[in-house]
Scaffold this motif. Structure first.
Motif, PDB file in Angstrom:
ATOM      1  N   LEU A  45       0.821  -1.197   0.000  1.00  0.00           N
ATOM      2  CA  LEU A  45       0.000   0.000   0.000  1.00  0.00           C
ATOM      3  C   LEU A  45       0.865   1.260   0.000  1.00  0.00           C
ATOM      4  O   LEU A  45       0.590   2.219  -0.735  1.00  0.00           O
ATOM      5  N   VAL A  46       1.921   1.272   0.795  1.00  0.00           N
ATOM      6  CA  VAL A  46       2.816   2.428   0.850  1.00  0.00           C
ATOM      7  C   VAL A  46       3.483   2.647  -0.503  1.00  0.00           C
ATOM      8  O   VAL A  46       3.617   3.780  -0.984  1.00  0.00           O
ATOM      9  N   LEU A  47       3.904   1.542  -1.153  1.00  0.00           N
ATOM     10  CA  LEU A  47       4.532   1.657  -2.473  1.00  0.00           C
ATOM     11  C   LEU A  47       3.557   2.248  -3.493  1.00  0.00           C
ATOM     12  O   LEU A  47       3.924   3.098  -4.306  1.00  0.00           O
ATOM     13  N   SER A  48       2.304   1.801  -3.458  1.00  0.00           N
ATOM     14  CA  SER A  48       1.300   2.311  -4.408  1.00  0.00           C
ATOM     15  C   SER A  48       1.071   3.803  -4.210  1.00  0.00           C
ATOM     16  O   SER A  48       0.995   4.567  -5.186  1.00  0.00           O
ATOM     17  N   LEU A  49       0.950   4.238  -2.941  1.00  0.00           N
ATOM     18  CA  LEU A  49       0.762   5.661  -2.675  1.00  0.00           C
ATOM     19  C   LEU A  49       1.973   6.470  -3.123  1.00  0.00           C
ATOM     20  O   LEU A  49       1.839   7.567  -3.669  1.00  0.00           O
ATOM     21  N   SER A  50       3.148   5.919  -2.908  1.00  0.00           N
ATOM     22  CA  SER A  50       4.373   6.605  -3.319  1.00  0.00           C
ATOM     23  C   SER A  50       4.398   6.803  -4.833  1.00  0.00           C
ATOM     24  O   SER A  50       4.680   7.898  -5.335  1.00  0.00           O
ATOM     25  N   LEU A  51       4.082   5.741  -5.572  1.00  0.00           N
ATOM     26  CA  LEU A  51       4.088   5.843  -7.037  1.00  0.00           C
ATOM     27  C   LEU A  51       3.035   6.830  -7.529  1.00  0.00           C
ATOM     28  O   LEU A  51       3.271   7.593  -8.474  1.00  0.00           O
ATOM     29  N   ALA A  52       1.844   6.832  -6.893  1.00  0.00           N
ATOM     30  CA  ALA A  52       0.782   7.757  -7.303  1.00  0.00           C
ATOM     31  C   ALA A  52       1.227   9.208  -7.096  1.00  0.00           C
ATOM     32  O   ALA A  52       1.012  10.069  -7.962  1.00  0.00           O
ATOM     33  N   LEU A  53       1.852   9.496  -5.978  1.00  0.00           N
ATOM     34  CA  LEU A  53       2.302  10.854  -5.708  1.00  0.00           C
ATOM     35  C   LEU A  53       3.427  11.267  -6.649  1.00  0.00           C
ATOM     36  O   LEU A  53       3.497  12.427  -7.070  1.00  0.00           O
ATOM     37  N   LEU A  54       4.297  10.325  -7.001  1.00  0.00           N
ATOM     38  CA  LEU A  54       5.374  10.648  -7.944  1.00  0.00           C
ATOM     39  C   LEU A  54       4.816  10.937  -9.334  1.00  0.00           C
ATOM     40  O   LEU A  54       5.330  11.793 -10.064  1.00  0.00           O
TER      41      LEU A  54
END
Length: 337
Positions: free
Chosen positions: A66-75
Motif C-alpha cells: 500500500l505504501v509503495l502504491s501511494l508513493s508511485l501515485a504521488l510521484l
C-alpha cells in the motif's frame, strides 16, 4: 490548503496532463505482484494439529504494498507538474468621458424607427456602451426638464439598467428642453480631467422648453473643451403613431426636426450632426461616433505560474523510503520477495 482534497486537485492546471493516465496503472501493480507470486513454486510448511490461529497482525504484510502504491501515485502527480496560474492586467493611458443625453418626450413613441424611436435609441445606445472599455459614461434624460440619471461612471451595468428604464412620460414636464439637457451634461463634464470629453445628444424635435438657450449651451460646451455630437431621430412629415382605438388602423401625426439648429449646435462645439431616419442609419451613427472617439488605453497582461509539484514529490519520496524500510521488517513476506 489541503494538498490531497478533490477541490485542490481539480483547481490545478497540469503541464503534462497525459501523465495522469499512469495513475490508472498504480492499482494494477499489487495485483500483478500477487499473480507473479502465485506462479512461483510454493513452499509447504507443516504445522501442528491446531494450525495457526488468525491474527490481525497478519494483515500488516499488505502495508508495504500500500505504501509503495501511494508513493508511485504521488510521484506521477509530481511528474505531471500541478500549477496555479495567475494573471495581472495593467492599464495605461486615459479613457474618454461621455455623457448620453436622450430625449424622452412623448414624440419618442413614434414608430418610424422600430419598435419606437426611444426603444431603438435605447437598444443601440446600449450596444454603444457595451463596446466601450475604460471610459466613464453618464446618462441624462430630458423632456420639458432635464435630469442627470447616472453620473460619470465605469459601472456599465448601472448605466445600462437606467438606460433600459427610460420611457416616455418619465419626466412630467412636456416639451423638448435641449438647452437645459446640454447644461446638465456640461455640469457633469466640466470638471473632468479626461483627455476627451464628449456629449452625445439624441432628440427628434425642436427646442421649445427650458430656461437655457441651446446656442448658449453649445458655446459653453466649446469653452469647456466638450465636443458635442447631435443625432436627429426620425423622419419629417406624417409618420405612424399608435393605432386608432375604434378602427384599429394606424394613426399618423406630423413631426418636424429642427435640423438647422441641431447642426449649428454640433458645429459650435467642434462636433458633428447626424440624421438617423431609420434603425440602420442610427446604428451607423453610433458606429461612426465609436470610431471617432477612441480611448488611448493600453492593456498589458502578465501571467505568472506557481508550481506545486515539490510538495507531492517530497511526499512521494518519503513514502518510497518508508517502503524500503518496511521491506526489512516482519511486515514483508520474505518467502515471496
Amino acid at each position: 490548503m489541503n494538498l490531497f482534497s478533490y477541490a485542490t486537485l481539480a483547481g490545478y492546471e497540469w503541464q503534462h496532463p497525459r501523465l495522469l493516465l499512469l495513475l490508472a496503472l498504480v492499482p494494477l501493480l499489487p495485483l500483478l505482484r500477487w499473480l507473479l507470486a502465485r506462479r512461483r513454486r510454493q513452499v509447504v510448511v507443516a504445522f501442528g494439529p491446531g494450525g495457526i490461529r488468525p491474527d490481525w497482525r497478519a494483515g500488516l504484510r499488505f502495508l508495504p504494498t500500500l505504501v509503495l502504491s501511494l508513493s508511485l501515485a504521488l510521484l506521477v502527480v509530481a511528474a505531471a507538474r500541478p500549477q496555479r496560474p495567475s494573471e495581472h492586467l495593467t492599464q495605461t493611458g486615459r479613457g474618454i468621458d461621455i455623457v448620453l443625453a436622450i430625449d424622452v418626450s412623448g414624440s419618442m413613441e413614434i414608430e418610424d424607427l422600430k419598435p419606437t424611436r426611444l426603444e431603438a435609441a435605447k437598444r443601440l445606445a446600449g450596444r454603444f456602451v457595451g463596446g466601450r472599455a475604460g471610459d466613464r459614461l453618464g446618462l441624462v434624460a430630458f423632456a420639458g426638464q432635464a435630469y442627470s440619471l447616472v453620473p460619470l461612471t465605469t459601472d456599465y451595468d448601472l448605466l445600462l439598467s437606467n438606460l433600459r428604464s427610460l420611457r416616455p412620460g418619465l419626466i412630467a414636464d412636456e416639451g423638448t428642453a435641449i438647452g437645459t439637457a446640454l447644461g446638465v451634461a456640461i455640469n457633469r463634464l466640466r470638471d473632468s480631467r479626461a483627455k476627451s470629453r464628449v456629449c452625445v445628444l439624441l432628440s427628434d424635435g425642436e427646442s421649445n422648453a427650458g430656461s437655457l438657450d441651446p446656442q448658449l449651451a453649445a458655446q459653453l460646451a466649446h469653452a469647456y473643451g466638450i465636443r458635442l455630437y447631435t443625432i436627429g431621430l426620425g423622419e419629417d412629415g406624417f409618420v405612424p403613431y399608435g393605432r386608432d382605438s375604434l378602427t384599429g388602423k394606424p394613426r399618423y401625426v406630423q413631426t418636424r426636426l429642427d435640423e438647422t439648429t441641431m447642426r449649428q449646435l454640433a458645429q459650435a462645439a467642434d462636433g458633428r450632426f447626424f440624421r438617423a431616419a431609420d434603425n440602420a442609419a442610427l446604428k451607423q451613427v453610433f458606429g461612426e461616433i465609436d470610431r471617432l472617439e477612441k480611448s488611448d488605453i493600453r492593456t498589458q497582461r502578465y501571467r505568472s505560474v506557481q508550481d506545486f509539484y515539490r510538495s507531492y514529490l517530497g511526499w512521494g519520496l518519503a513514502l518510497w523510503l518508508l517502503w524500503l524500510a518496511l521491506k526489512g521488517t516482519f511486515m514483508s513476506n520474505v518467502l515471496e520477495d
